[in-house]
Design a protein around this motif. Sequence first.
Motif, mmCIF file in Angstrom:
data_model
loop_
_atom_site.group_PDB
_atom_site.id
_atom_site.type_symbol
_atom_site.label_atom_id
_atom_site.label_comp_id
_atom_site.label_asym_id
_atom_site.label_seq_id
_atom_site.Cartn_x
_atom_site.Cartn_y
_atom_site.Cartn_z
ATOM 1 N N TYR A 1 0.853 -1.184 0.000
ATOM 2 C CA TYR A 1 0.000 0.000 0.000
ATOM 3 C C TYR A 1 0.889 1.234 0.000
ATOM 4 O O TYR A 1 2.077 1.157 0.305
ATOM 5 C CB TYR A 1 -0.962 0.019 1.204
ATOM 6 N N GLY A 2 0.311 2.359 -0.371
ATOM 7 C CA GLY A 2 1.082 3.599 -0.398
ATOM 8 C C GLY A 2 0.300 4.699 -1.067
ATOM 9 O O GLY A 2 -0.922 4.618 -1.206
ATOM 10 N N ASP A 3 1.023 5.718 -1.504
ATOM 11 C CA ASP A 3 0.442 6.868 -2.195
ATOM 12 C C ASP A 3 1.137 7.027 -3.538
ATOM 13 O O ASP A 3 2.348 6.775 -3.650
ATOM 14 C CB ASP A 3 0.639 8.163 -1.402
ATOM 15 N N CYS A 4 0.387 7.450 -4.525
ATOM 16 C CA CYS A 4 0.970 7.725 -5.840
ATOM 17 C C CYS A 4 0.008 8.634 -6.595
ATOM 18 O O CYS A 4 -1.150 8.808 -6.189
ATOM 19 C CB CYS A 4 1.211 6.426 -6.610
ATOM 20 N N PRO A 5 0.458 9.213 -7.704
ATOM 21 C CA PRO A 5 -0.471 9.982 -8.528
ATOM 22 C C PRO A 5 -1.593 9.067 -9.035
ATOM 23 O O PRO A 5 -1.362 7.878 -9.315
ATOM 24 C CB PRO A 5 0.406 10.472 -9.694
ATOM 25 N N ALA A 6 -2.785 9.594 -9.141
ATOM 26 C CA ALA A 6 -3.954 8.800 -9.541
ATOM 27 C C ALA A 6 -3.717 8.052 -10.846
ATOM 28 O O ALA A 6 -4.118 6.891 -10.987
ATOM 29 C CB ALA A 6 -5.189 9.686 -9.652
ATOM 30 N N SER B 1 -3.934 -3.608 -8.518
ATOM 31 C CA SER B 1 -3.817 -2.415 -7.673
ATOM 32 C C SER B 1 -5.022 -1.523 -7.935
ATOM 33 O O SER B 1 -5.481 -1.385 -9.069
ATOM 34 C CB SER B 1 -2.511 -1.667 -7.959
ATOM 35 N N VAL B 2 -5.549 -0.967 -6.852
ATOM 36 C CA VAL B 2 -6.707 -0.076 -6.946
ATOM 37 C C VAL B 2 -6.514 1.084 -5.989
ATOM 38 O O VAL B 2 -5.796 0.974 -4.984
ATOM 39 C CB VAL B 2 -8.035 -0.803 -6.602
ATOM 40 N N ALA B 3 -7.157 2.191 -6.320
ATOM 41 C CA ALA B 3 -7.186 3.311 -5.392
ATOM 42 C C ALA B 3 -8.084 2.915 -4.223
ATOM 43 O O ALA B 3 -9.075 2.202 -4.403
ATOM 44 C CB ALA B 3 -7.727 4.559 -6.078
ATOM 45 N N ALA C 1 -2.680 1.980 -11.488
ATOM 46 C CA ALA C 1 -2.712 0.694 -12.196
ATOM 47 C C ALA C 1 -1.317 0.084 -12.350
ATOM 48 O O ALA C 1 -1.192 -1.132 -12.494
ATOM 49 C CB ALA C 1 -3.372 0.857 -13.562
ATOM 50 N N ASP C 2 -0.277 0.905 -12.290
ATOM 51 C CA ASP C 2 1.093 0.423 -12.471
ATOM 52 C C ASP C 2 1.738 -0.074 -11.180
ATOM 53 O O ASP C 2 2.856 -0.590 -11.212
ATOM 54 C CB ASP C 2 1.974 1.541 -13.048
ATOM 55 N N GLN C 3 1.083 0.038 -10.051
ATOM 56 C CA GLN C 3 1.696 -0.261 -8.765
ATOM 57 C C GLN C 3 1.781 -1.745 -8.452
ATOM 58 O O GLN C 3 2.627 -2.168 -7.691
ATOM 59 C CB GLN C 3 0.953 0.451 -7.625
ATOM 60 N N GLY C 4 0.906 -2.555 -9.031
ATOM 61 C CA GLY C 4 0.821 -3.949 -8.622
ATOM 62 C C GLY C 4 1.615 -4.949 -9.412
ATOM 63 O O GLY C 4 1.658 -6.115 -9.042
#
Length: 149
Positions: free
Chosen positions: A21-26, A38-40, A30-33
């Motif tokens: 989990y974390g923070d990123c630009p909206a 990955s979902v907001a 989709a690129d985080q997982g």
Amino acid sequence: MVAFIVYDPDHSASAKPVTEYGDCPAEDVADQGGSLTSVAVPESQMATFQNAVALIESPLWADSTIRTLNFNPATETLSLSILSPSGMSERTVDAIRTQLLADSDWTQLADAPLTPAKQAQWATYRQELRDIPSQPGYPGSVSWPVKPT
């Protein structure tokens, strides 16, 4: 920036363990997982997310205590599981539960400084605390509800 979670959609449970989990630009959620999903964090679950992360990262827990954030994609809800590898005794779980109920008694008073919606959220949280003894795996494995903010 938005909060995001990553989970394995193929995990057999309805509530999938969050692996990151974390923070990123909206636009980057989709690129985080990688190969996972990955979902907001849903806006309706933001308070639960923030409370759960605070509990997961809290230094109050013994190093051997397993803290898992779970996400149910069907209902878009988050939950927190806390498990001691040796299992917590019924007495320990009941003491924690009793203290959490006592700490939230004020929320159900007629003159509590809460909106009716917030008071209902607290009532649900308190009922979830009362229901802990009926959870599968109790007392060694308990899914603790996250208190409203």
